[in-house]
Scaffold this motif. Sequence first.
Motif, short mmCIF file in Angstrom:
data_model
loop_
_atom_site.label_atom_id
_atom_site.label_comp_id
_atom_site.label_asym_id
_atom_site.label_seq_id
_atom_site.Cartn_x
_atom_site.Cartn_y
_atom_site.Cartn_z
N SER A 1 0.68 -1.05 0.09
CA SER A 1 -0.03 0.37 -0.10
C SER A 1 0.76 1.37 0.20
O SER A 1 2.74 0.86 -0.37
CB SER A 1 -0.84 0.00 1.26
N GLU A 2 0.62 2.58 0.22
CA GLU A 2 0.87 3.40 0.37
C GLU A 2 2.07 3.96 1.67
O GLU A 2 3.28 4.11 1.13
CB GLU A 2 0.40 4.73 0.24
N ALA A 3 2.09 3.25 2.33
CA ALA A 3 2.58 3.27 3.63
C ALA A 3 3.15 1.75 4.08
O ALA A 3 4.32 1.49 5.12
CB ALA A 3 1.95 3.61 4.32
N THR A 4 3.10 0.80 3.68
CA THR A 4 3.08 -0.74 3.82
C THR A 4 3.88 -1.36 2.45
O THR A 4 3.12 -1.86 2.05
CB THR A 4 1.82 -1.30 4.84
N ILE A 5 4.61 -2.36 3.46
CA ILE A 5 4.54 -3.50 2.09
C ILE A 5 5.37 -4.65 3.00
O ILE A 5 5.22 -4.43 4.12
CB ILE A 5 5.70 -3.30 1.01
N LEU A 6 4.50 -5.53 2.19
CA LEU A 6 4.79 -7.33 2.50
C LEU A 6 6.14 -8.06 1.82
O LEU A 6 5.73 -8.18 0.57
CB LEU A 6 4.11 -7.82 3.37
N VAL A 7 7.08 -8.00 2.88
CA VAL A 7 8.12 -8.83 1.24
C VAL A 7 8.07 -10.28 2.10
O VAL A 7 7.79 -10.59 3.83
CB VAL A 7 9.20 -7.82 1.96
N ASP A 8 8.30 -11.09 1.07
CA ASP A 8 8.42 -12.47 1.09
C ASP A 8 9.75 -12.76 0.91
O ASP A 8 10.58 -12.61 -0.36
CB ASP A 8 7.79 -13.75 0.66
N GLY A 9 10.91 -13.59 2.11
CA GLY A 9 12.11 -13.43 0.91
C GLY A 9 12.45 -14.74 0.87
O GLY A 9 13.58 -15.24 0.31
N GLN A 10 11.51 -15.48 0.85
CA GLN A 10 11.74 -17.27 0.08
C GLN A 10 12.75 -18.03 0.38
O GLN A 10 13.33 -18.66 -0.15
CB GLN A 10 11.60 -16.37 -1.33
N ASN A 11 13.50 -17.61 1.67
CA ASN A 11 13.95 -18.51 1.90
C ASN A 11 16.05 -18.30 1.91
O ASN A 11 16.67 -18.81 2.22
CB ASN A 11 13.78 -20.40 2.04
N ASN A 12 15.46 -16.64 1.30
CA ASN A 12 17.41 -16.32 1.50
C ASN A 12 18.20 -15.94 2.06
O ASN A 12 17.20 -16.20 3.15
CB ASN A 12 17.32 -14.84 -0.38
N LEU B 1 15.35 -3.41 3.28
CA LEU B 1 15.21 -2.07 4.64
C LEU B 1 15.74 -0.85 3.43
O LEU B 1 14.97 0.53 3.01
CB LEU B 1 17.09 -1.82 4.48
N ASP B 2 16.21 -1.22 2.67
CA ASP B 2 16.29 -0.47 0.53
C ASP B 2 14.22 0.26 0.50
O ASP B 2 14.46 1.21 -0.08
CB ASP B 2 16.60 -0.68 -0.89
N LEU B 3 13.39 -0.68 0.59
CA LEU B 3 12.12 -0.79 0.28
C LEU B 3 11.32 0.81 1.48
O LEU B 3 10.51 1.17 1.07
CB LEU B 3 11.47 -1.82 0.06
N ALA B 4 11.65 0.19 2.74
CA ALA B 4 11.21 0.98 3.36
C ALA B 4 12.09 2.57 3.42
O ALA B 4 11.46 3.24 3.58
CB ALA B 4 11.53 0.04 4.71
N LEU B 5 13.04 2.75 3.41
CA LEU B 5 13.60 4.04 2.95
C LEU B 5 13.50 5.03 1.89
O LEU B 5 12.52 6.40 1.70
CB LEU B 5 14.89 4.20 3.05
N GLU B 6 13.33 4.01 0.66
CA GLU B 6 12.02 4.53 -0.63
C GLU B 6 10.65 4.89 -0.58
O GLU B 6 10.67 5.57 -0.76
CB GLU B 6 12.44 3.82 -1.46
N LYS B 7 10.01 4.47 0.32
CA LYS B 7 8.99 4.28 0.53
C LYS B 7 8.30 5.52 1.58
O LYS B 7 8.07 6.56 1.73
CB LYS B 7 7.53 3.49 0.88
#
Length: 358
Positions: free
Chosen positions: A78-89, A99-105
Amino acid sequence: MLALPSRYSWEGLQHFCEQVFIKAGVPAQSAAIVADSLVQADLRGVDSHGVVRTAIYLKRIEAGMIDPFAAVEKVNESEATILVDGQNNFGSVIGTKALDLALEKAKKHGAAFVGVKGSNHFGTGAYYVKKAIEQDMILLVMSNASQTMPPTGGVRPFIGTNPLAVGVPSGKELPFILDMATSVVARGKIIVSAQKGEPIPLGWAIDKDGNPTTDAEAALEGSVLPVGGPKGYAISMFIDILSGVLTGAGFGKYVNNMYENWEESQNVGHVFIAVDINRFIPVEQFKARMDQYIREIKQEPKAPGVEEILIPGELEHRRSLERKKFGIELPPKVVEELTAIGKTYGVDLAQAEFEKAK
């Protein structure tokens, strides 16, 4: 038999770890992130999260418990939130992406809340908040972990030592960097004590029967204790709720132990909350106010025997400068382990010796 050298250049150690992971089949960009995360922990004196973790990371790769090629994907946004799936990396690779996604948003919308599922051990929270500080952002990071701590009044481990980190930039003064486990001490420190064959202070942990212990091995079979008793337990539970229950990651007993569970992925959960200071007051004004705040704290009257009042992160900053100048000292057991790993992958640890790297 000659004693193994124990002091190493931080750049040399980072290059060694990076090359080992590349030789183990990890993509170069990911190998660089993982190596950086480990060595930055050692520089700050958080040895429990440093290069001592190299062996277990490699074992998890070899056993198929970490997938270094997995795509880190956004699931919901959404505009203020993201759910990330790391898929076991790797946890630090996933954490860096989050972090990059959080700072960008946050730069776009003022604040961001990024939740992560499908992750692994992601290193220290300070690793991420330092990067946010460099971009003049406030960052709060939380993560859950496998069962090592009982609920207050319990004996058996149920929750992790779920860490909390906060980073706040300043101007001429050092930034505020809080990075803490919700236990009296991070379990990794007990692991290091066990490796060294050293006792631990009373009050750190209980044995499997609930008795206080100074035996590191007995503590690892038992439970670490929450900081501040029921308050630490409550904070740890809160972090588990946000990092695990909310994100769809494991929580409580469903966060798998990377040292013991070789059948299932860890499914660790994290949370990254980023705040754009400029949405409140101009960042330079904020930094000036932070400098004033820090200076006034440090000028407060000192208790008897106290030479200096420190702020969170200051001690680790000084240790980092010292270790960059004089090298990182590793316990003999860790040196032996890394030397053996180097031979397996054709990378010479001796090249990272402090004197050779100078």
